[in-house]
Every structure is written in C-alpha cells, then in structure tokens.
Design an enzyme around this catalytic site. Structure first.
Site, PDB file in Angstrom:
ATOM      1  N   GLU A  53       0.826  -1.204   0.000  1.00 48.15           N
ATOM      2  CA  GLU A  53       0.000   0.000   0.000  1.00 48.15           C
ATOM      3  C   GLU A  53       0.869   1.265   0.000  1.00 48.15           C
ATOM      4  OE1 GLU A  53      -2.083  -2.835   2.973  1.00 48.15           O
ATOM      5  OE2 GLU A  53      -0.101  -2.600   2.064  1.00 48.15           O
ATOM      6  N   CYS A  78      -2.246  -3.607   7.403  1.00 47.83           N
ATOM      7  CA  CYS A  78      -1.808  -3.800   8.786  1.00 47.83           C
ATOM      8  C   CYS A  78      -2.199  -2.591   9.644  1.00 47.83           C
ATOM      9  CB  CYS A  78      -0.309  -4.042   8.843  1.00 47.83           C
ATOM     10  SG  CYS A  78       0.698  -2.670   8.255  1.00 47.83           S
ATOM     11  N   SER A 171      28.265 -50.155  -3.297  1.00 52.22           N
ATOM     12  CA  SER A 171      29.472 -49.812  -4.060  1.00 52.22           C
ATOM     13  C   SER A 171      29.222 -48.717  -5.094  1.00 52.22           C
ATOM     14  CB  SER A 171      30.006 -51.072  -4.766  1.00 52.22           C
ATOM     15  OG  SER A 171      29.057 -51.545  -5.716  1.00 52.22           O
ATOM     16  N   ASP A 208      21.917 -40.319  -2.664  1.00 53.11           N
ATOM     17  CA  ASP A 208      21.967 -39.335  -3.749  1.00 53.11           C
ATOM     18  C   ASP A 208      22.989 -38.224  -3.550  1.00 53.11           C
ATOM     19  OD1 ASP A 208      19.872 -40.835  -4.639  1.00 53.11           O
ATOM     20  OD2 ASP A 208      18.361 -39.252  -4.517  1.00 53.11           O
ATOM     21  N   ARG A 215      20.169 -23.672  -7.996  1.00 54.75           N
ATOM     22  CA  ARG A 215      21.251 -23.463  -8.950  1.00 54.75           C
ATOM     23  C   ARG A 215      20.739 -23.164 -10.364  1.00 54.75           C
ATOM     24  NH1 ARG A 215      21.841 -28.075  -6.504  1.00 54.75           N
ATOM     25  NH2 ARG A 215      21.678 -29.378  -8.366  1.00 54.75           N
ATOM     26  N   GLU A 275      11.288 -33.594  -0.479  1.00 53.69           N
ATOM     27  CA  GLU A 275      11.702 -34.161  -1.767  1.00 53.69           C
ATOM     28  C   GLU A 275      12.043 -35.651  -1.723  1.00 53.69           C
ATOM     29  OE1 GLU A 275      14.298 -32.228  -4.391  1.00 53.69           O
ATOM     30  OE2 GLU A 275      13.264 -30.316  -4.346  1.00 53.69           O
ATOM     31  N   GLY A 277      13.092 -39.627   0.325  1.00 53.14           N
ATOM     32  CA  GLY A 277      12.574 -40.582  -0.665  1.00 53.14           C
ATOM     33  C   GLY A 277      11.214 -41.152  -0.274  1.00 53.14           C
ATOM     34  N   SER A 283       5.876 -41.425   5.252  1.00 51.23           N
ATOM     35  CA  SER A 283       5.661 -41.200   6.685  1.00 51.23           C
ATOM     36  C   SER A 283       4.745 -40.002   6.915  1.00 51.23           C
ATOM     37  CB  SER A 283       7.000 -41.008   7.409  1.00 51.23           C
ATOM     38  OG  SER A 283       7.610 -39.771   7.059  1.00 51.23           O
TER      39      SER A 283
END
Length: 340
Positions: A53, A78, A171, A208, A215, A275, A277, A283
């Site tokens: 405003e 406000c 591995s 990961d 970015r 994000e 897994g 959950s």
C-alpha cells in the site's frame, strides 16, 4: 468479471512477483484506481521494506487524486507498528475514501483491526473480493498462523511404471537417479526458491548426496533439513557445503514427522518442500500431514526398483513438460484455485 474483481486480480498478479522473498511476511499487491484508471500500484518486495500500500500510494504523482480514489489490496492493511508503520494509518492520512480487500489477515497482530480502523475513520471498506484466490496465494502464511505449522509440499518424480529410484548397492557412486528432463529440474529449482525449507530423509542424503539448493533458477536457497537419527550421513555430504543453512535433526523424537513439523514451526518456518525418498514421504502421507503434492510422471521405464509413494488427494491440475507430465494434488477441497 466486475471492475472490482479485475483490479483485485491485478493485485494478485503483483503479489505473485515476490513469492518466496517476503518471509515471514505475506505476499501483497496493491492498486489505486481513479476514474476507472490505475494511477498507482506496488507490491511488498522483502520483509522490512515498505508494504504494498505504501509503494502504491507513493507511486501516485498527483496525490490530490487519492481523495477520490479506490485502493485495492489482496490482504487486509496492517494496523500495528512492526518494522514499518501501519498501512491503515497511511490510508487514513491520505483520505482515500474506499478500500477493497481480498481477505482478512488472520494473524494475531492484525486479525480484522486494520479494517476496523479504516471503517472507524469513515472509509468505505469492501472485504472478500476474490477471497479464495487471495487466501490461496498466501496459503503458506495462513497455514502457519491458523494451523500452527508450516505449509507442507510433497514432491517426487516417478517412472511410467511407478518407480522413484533404482535398487542401489553400497558400491555405487553417491548420485541421484535422473528421471526427469532439465525443464522439470529447472522448475523444481524455482519451487525451491519459493519455499523456506527443504527436507529429505537419511536414505536420500546417503544414496543421492543432493545439494538441495537453488542453482538452475534465480533466488534464495531454502534452509536444508535432514534427519539423521542413526548418524549415517557422511560429514562430507553436499548438504554441509555452506551454500545454504542446514539443520540436521538427530534426536530420536524426529522419527515422528509431527515432531519435525513442530520443530520447524518453532523456528518460524512457514513452508517446507519434502523431496524424498519414498519411506520419508510416506511417513507424512500415512498420518495425513501434507497440503500439496507435486508429482512428475516420466516416460522412462525401470521394470523394477523402489516403488513411488501412493497418495490420494484432490486433483488440481496437470501439465505437459518435456518427457513428463506434472500432476498437482491438494489435500483440501477448493484450495487449489491458483496454483503457482
């Protein structure tokens, strides 16, 4: 669409310009109209800077016109002193005769008092113009103040046959399995810039080694939150690279997603994007603790791997990107009117 609705729609367009940049404040746009012409407009850019405003009023060249104008704003002006003076006082000072408000500010610091102050000064106030859209654009703000928790967005990508990842072995190099195109990944980085925090479970960080920052888009990186109750996350993981603040939750009480959300609420975090897994996302789904789900459905086929989460919600919309289709679901009916 009425003239009032048209100008309120412009307020919403202006407010959307600062999505993700005003925390802990809401996003607000304001338009001033004289003789059916916009003579001033503005939006709140960052916390601590002038409100919408104020910017709109200051942009009017001939201040004498304010006495004959209507001010539109998507959120109640406000009425209290914070980092800036009350907008209601400024509107009264310039003797603007009519104010049209999208929705009431239900936070404890305002909660109708701005509208009351304006009406007490003899100003005509119309409330509820495009109210559903006005609440939707500030759904993070309203969820935080009304439900006393952050707004929760679940996000994942899955293959055409319903997998979120391949089966991993110890591995293999720590890197994500790419399911979506660069167009989808750019969109995800835009989403990250719009939320205050981003959260993943232990397995995602271990497998990961994500950066979880922004970015591929311009904007501030969210606070990174990881859960590491059993101390499995290596100290050289990318989430500790100092490119964004990181919170690592190690207490056993954080097995419970409700404890995670309560902790983030106490840290004044208004929104969070989760994000992955599958186990971590599920959950939240299992205890019905989510607001929005954004799911990329790729054309890739894995044949086997880690199954993607399953969710039931209110379908909002979908869109084609490059090699995938994005589906948006909302937890609550009629909440997804203006998905950003």
């Amino acid at each position: 669409m009425t003239r009032d609705e048209l100008y309120m729609q412009r307020c919403l367009e202006l407010a959307n310009n600062s999505l993700g940049r005003t925390y802990p404040n809401p996003v607000v746009g304001s338009v001033i109209v004289y003789n059916d012409q916009i003579i001033g407009e503005g939006f709140h850019k960052r916390a601590g800077e002038p409100h919408a405003e104020v910017i709109a009023i200051n942009s009017v060249r001939n201040k004498e016109l304010l006495k004959k104008s209507t001010l539109y704003v998507n959120l109640e002006p406000c009425s209290h002193y914070g980092k800036t003076p009350p907008c209601a006082d400024l509107i009264i000072k310039w003797k603007i005769p009519r104010v049209v408000v999208g929705t009431i500010d239900t936070s404890s610091s305002v909660s109708g008092r701005g509208i009351e102050k304006l009406r007490s000064a003899g100003i005509e106030v119309t409330v509820g113009m495009l109210e559903k859209q006005a609440r939707w654009i500030n759904r993070r703000f309203f969820t935080f103040h009304e439900k006393k928790r952050p707004y929760i967005i679940l996000k994942w990508a899955q293959t055409a046959d319903g997998f979120i990842d391949i089966n991993r072995n110890k591995s293999e190099k720590r890197q994500p399995t790419i399911i979506t195109s660069k167009w989808a990944r750019t969109l995800v980085h835009r989403w990250r810039s719009e939320e205050q925090a981003i959260t993943v479970g232990t397995n995602t960080v271990v497998s990961d080694n994500p950066r979880l920052n922004v970015r591929l888009w311009y904007g501030q990186s969210p606070v990174r939150v990881c859960v590491d109750i059993n101390n499995r996350i290596p100290g050289d993981s990318n989430i500790f690279d100092q490119s964004a603040p990181t919170i690592c939750l190690k207490d056993k009480r954080f097995y419970d997603p409700r404890e995670i959300i309560e902790h983030l609420f106490n840290l004044n975090i208004q929104s969070i994007i989760i994000e992955g897994g599958t186990k971590f996302i599920n959950s939240f789904i299992e205890i019905d603790l989510w607001d929005e789900a954004r799911i990329f459905n790729s054309n890739l086929v894995f044949l086997n791997g880690i199954s993607a989460p399953k969710i039931k919600g209110i379908f909002v919309n979908s869109q084609n990107l490059h090699n995938e289709r994005l589906y948006i679901f909302s937890h609550e009916k009629n909440s997804g009117l203006l998905h950003n």
